[in-house]
Design an enzyme around this catalytic site. Structure first.
Site, PDB file in Angstrom:
ATOM      1  N   GLU A 128       0.823  -1.213   0.000  1.00 37.58           N
ATOM      2  CA  GLU A 128       0.000   0.000   0.000  1.00 37.58           C
ATOM      3  C   GLU A 128       0.858   1.264   0.000  1.00 37.58           C
ATOM      4  OE1 GLU A 128      -2.602  -1.121  -1.093  1.00 37.58           O
ATOM      5  OE2 GLU A 128      -4.163  -0.581   0.332  1.00 37.58           O
ATOM      6  N   THR A 181      -5.342   7.020  -5.338  1.00 36.05           N
ATOM      7  CA  THR A 181      -5.463   7.201  -3.888  1.00 36.05           C
ATOM      8  C   THR A 181      -4.587   8.385  -3.445  1.00 36.05           C
ATOM      9  OG1 THR A 181      -5.851   4.855  -3.624  1.00 36.05           O
ATOM     10  CG2 THR A 181      -5.200   6.051  -1.648  1.00 36.05           C
TER      11      THR A 181
HETATM   12  P1  ADP Z   1      -6.902   0.880  -5.459  1.00 31.94           P
HETATM   13  O1  ADP Z   1      -7.624   1.612  -4.370  1.00 31.94           O
HETATM   14  O2  ADP Z   1      -7.843   0.378  -6.496  1.00 31.94           O
HETATM   15  O3  ADP Z   1      -5.978  -0.159  -4.936  1.00 31.94           O
HETATM   16  P2  ADP Z   1      -4.669   2.648  -5.666  1.00 31.94           P
HETATM   17  O4  ADP Z   1      -4.642   3.995  -6.327  1.00 31.94           O
HETATM   18  O5  ADP Z   1      -4.509   2.548  -4.195  1.00 31.94           O
HETATM   19  O6  ADP Z   1      -5.998   1.938  -6.181  1.00 31.94           O
HETATM   20  O7  ADP Z   1      -3.520   1.726  -6.268  1.00 31.94           O
HETATM   21  C1  ADP Z   1      -3.284   1.617  -7.595  1.00 31.94           C
HETATM   22  C2  ADP Z   1      -1.817   1.956  -7.895  1.00 31.94           C
HETATM   23  O8  ADP Z   1      -0.971   0.856  -7.503  1.00 31.94           O
HETATM   24  C3  ADP Z   1      -1.608   2.144  -9.380  1.00 31.94           C
HETATM   25  O9  ADP Z   1      -0.704   3.213  -9.557  1.00 31.94           O
HETATM   26  C4  ADP Z   1      -0.980   0.856  -9.840  1.00 31.94           C
HETATM   27  O10 ADP Z   1      -0.143   1.012 -10.954  1.00 31.94           O
HETATM   28  C5  ADP Z   1      -0.189   0.418  -8.613  1.00 31.94           C
HETATM   29  N1  ADP Z   1      -0.001  -1.047  -8.561  1.00 31.94           N
HETATM   30  C6  ADP Z   1       1.166  -1.703  -8.532  1.00 31.94           C
HETATM   31  N2  ADP Z   1       0.973  -3.035  -8.465  1.00 31.94           N
HETATM   32  C7  ADP Z   1      -0.350  -3.242  -8.466  1.00 31.94           C
HETATM   33  C8  ADP Z   1      -1.159  -4.405  -8.424  1.00 31.94           C
HETATM   34  N3  ADP Z   1      -0.646  -5.633  -8.372  1.00 31.94           N
HETATM   35  N4  ADP Z   1      -2.486  -4.229  -8.415  1.00 31.94           N
HETATM   36  C9  ADP Z   1      -3.034  -2.995  -8.476  1.00 31.94           C
HETATM   37  N5  ADP Z   1      -2.330  -1.868  -8.521  1.00 31.94           N
HETATM   38  C10 ADP Z   1      -0.981  -1.967  -8.524  1.00 31.94           C
END
Ligand code: ADP
Length: 306
Positions: A128, A181
């Site tokens: 995260e 986020t």
């Molecule tokens: P969510 O709330 O849907 O998880 P976030 O904005 O917190 O969305 O996270 C998405 C970010 O994390 C994006 O920038 C994405 O490229 C990165 N990321 C890296 N690895 C992953 C993964 N395995 N799954 C989802 N997002 C990923």
């Protein structure tokens, strides 16, 4: 070589009043991950289907979370990860948390469970940190443990599993726009009035009590957010109309899922959750906003072999 395929649940963080502390795990929304032990130390990510995300270990939350676990163990083991992405990144339904939680759960399992599930939370939080810049636990805790969770404290970490009333269903609508986020945290105010704080902690207490008492009315009355929703909802197209439609259709409450743009409604019973879904579709369709919609009960198990 040992291998396991797991279901990694999507999650709704915050649940209206509980910004950064409450979350719930969804049964019908999530992704699949296959983790296979390899002879070479470290983590590789060989395949991601369904989404364009980085395969580089250091840029993928699954790699970062998994490495945090291996480093803490001082392990010489190696693993390859394949992800079948079903939740879009930046949806607000815990896409990154699903991958972080799945990776640490599966690796821990293949290593013979050196850690309990609750002890895996700090490693998943490192994923995260990569995704959003903040090592928050409100998605990874319910993704790992299942059900509703309360993150009472992150320093030291103190996570409490809460009961999930059996007839609770979520309807989640995801307008196809991306909100990072990190961006939706940036717009938040850093202080709040005592009046709003009192309203908010009254609702958090009410929601927790409602879950224990299976009191759907108390849960519904407590699903109010006077702190975050007024600021963040401006990023979500048609938020006020969606919320009004959900409540008119008989949902107990409605709010922003995580940092958005997904919006969730909680209802008593699957039929009501379907009615709510119908009403929400009728808001976005004429507005020309493309969307996905999910109806799900609560996942009690967290990550599990699939
Ligand atoms: P969510 O709330 O849907 O998880 P976030 O904005 O917190 O969305 O996270 C998405 C970010 O994390 C994006 O920038 C994405 O490229 C990165 N990321 C890296 N690895 C992953 C993964 N395995 N799954 C989802 N997002 C990923």
């Amino acid at each position: 070589m040992k291998s396991i395929r797991v279901f990694c649940p999507g999650t709704i963080a915050n649940v209206s009043c509980g910004f950064d502390v409450l979350g719930l795990s969804l049964a019908g929304v999530g992704e699949y991950m296959t983790v296979t032990q390899t002879p070479t130390k470290g983590i590789t990510i060989s395949e991601i289907t369904g989404q364009d995300l980085p395969l580089e270990t250091a840029k993928n939350v699954a790699g970062v979370a998994g490495l945090a676990l291996l480093e803490a163990l001082g392990s010489e083991a190696g693993f390859d990860i394949k992800i079948e992405k079903k939740i879009k990144a930046g949806s607000g339904i815990g896409s990154s948390a699903a991958s972080s939680a799945g990776a640490v759960w599966a690796i821990n399992h293949l290593l013979g469970n050196p850690y309990t599930t609750i002890e895996l939370i700090p490693f998943a939080m490192e994923g995260e940190r990569l995704a959003s810049g903040v090592a928050h636990a409100d998605n990874v805790a319910p993704a790992l443990l299942g059900g509703f969770t309360l993150v009472r404290s992150t320093d030291p970490l103190d996570v409490v599993s809460l009961p999930s009333p059996r007839e609770l269903y979520a309807t989640v609508i995801h307008p196809q726009i991306e909100i990072k986020t990190a961006d939706s945290r940036r717009i938040l105010k850093s202080s709040l009035s005592l009046k709003d704080a009192i309203t908010q902690w009254g609702n958090v207490g009410g929601l927790v009590a409602g879950l224990y008492r299976e009191d759907y009315e108390l849960i519904g009355r407590s699903l109010q957010d006077v702190v975050i929703e007024p600021v963040r909802s401006i990023l979500i197209p048609g938020f006020d109309e969606i919320k009004a439609a959900a409540l008119n259709a008989g949902a107990m409450g409605c709010g922003i899922s995580g940092s958005g743009p997904s919006v969730f409604a909680l209802s008593k019973g699957a039929d009501k959750a379907h009615e709510v879904a119908q009403q929400l579709k009728e808001v976005y369709t004429p507005m020309g906003i493309p969307f996905d919609i999910h109806i799900s009960n609560i996942n009690e198990k967290g990550v599990y072999p699939a």
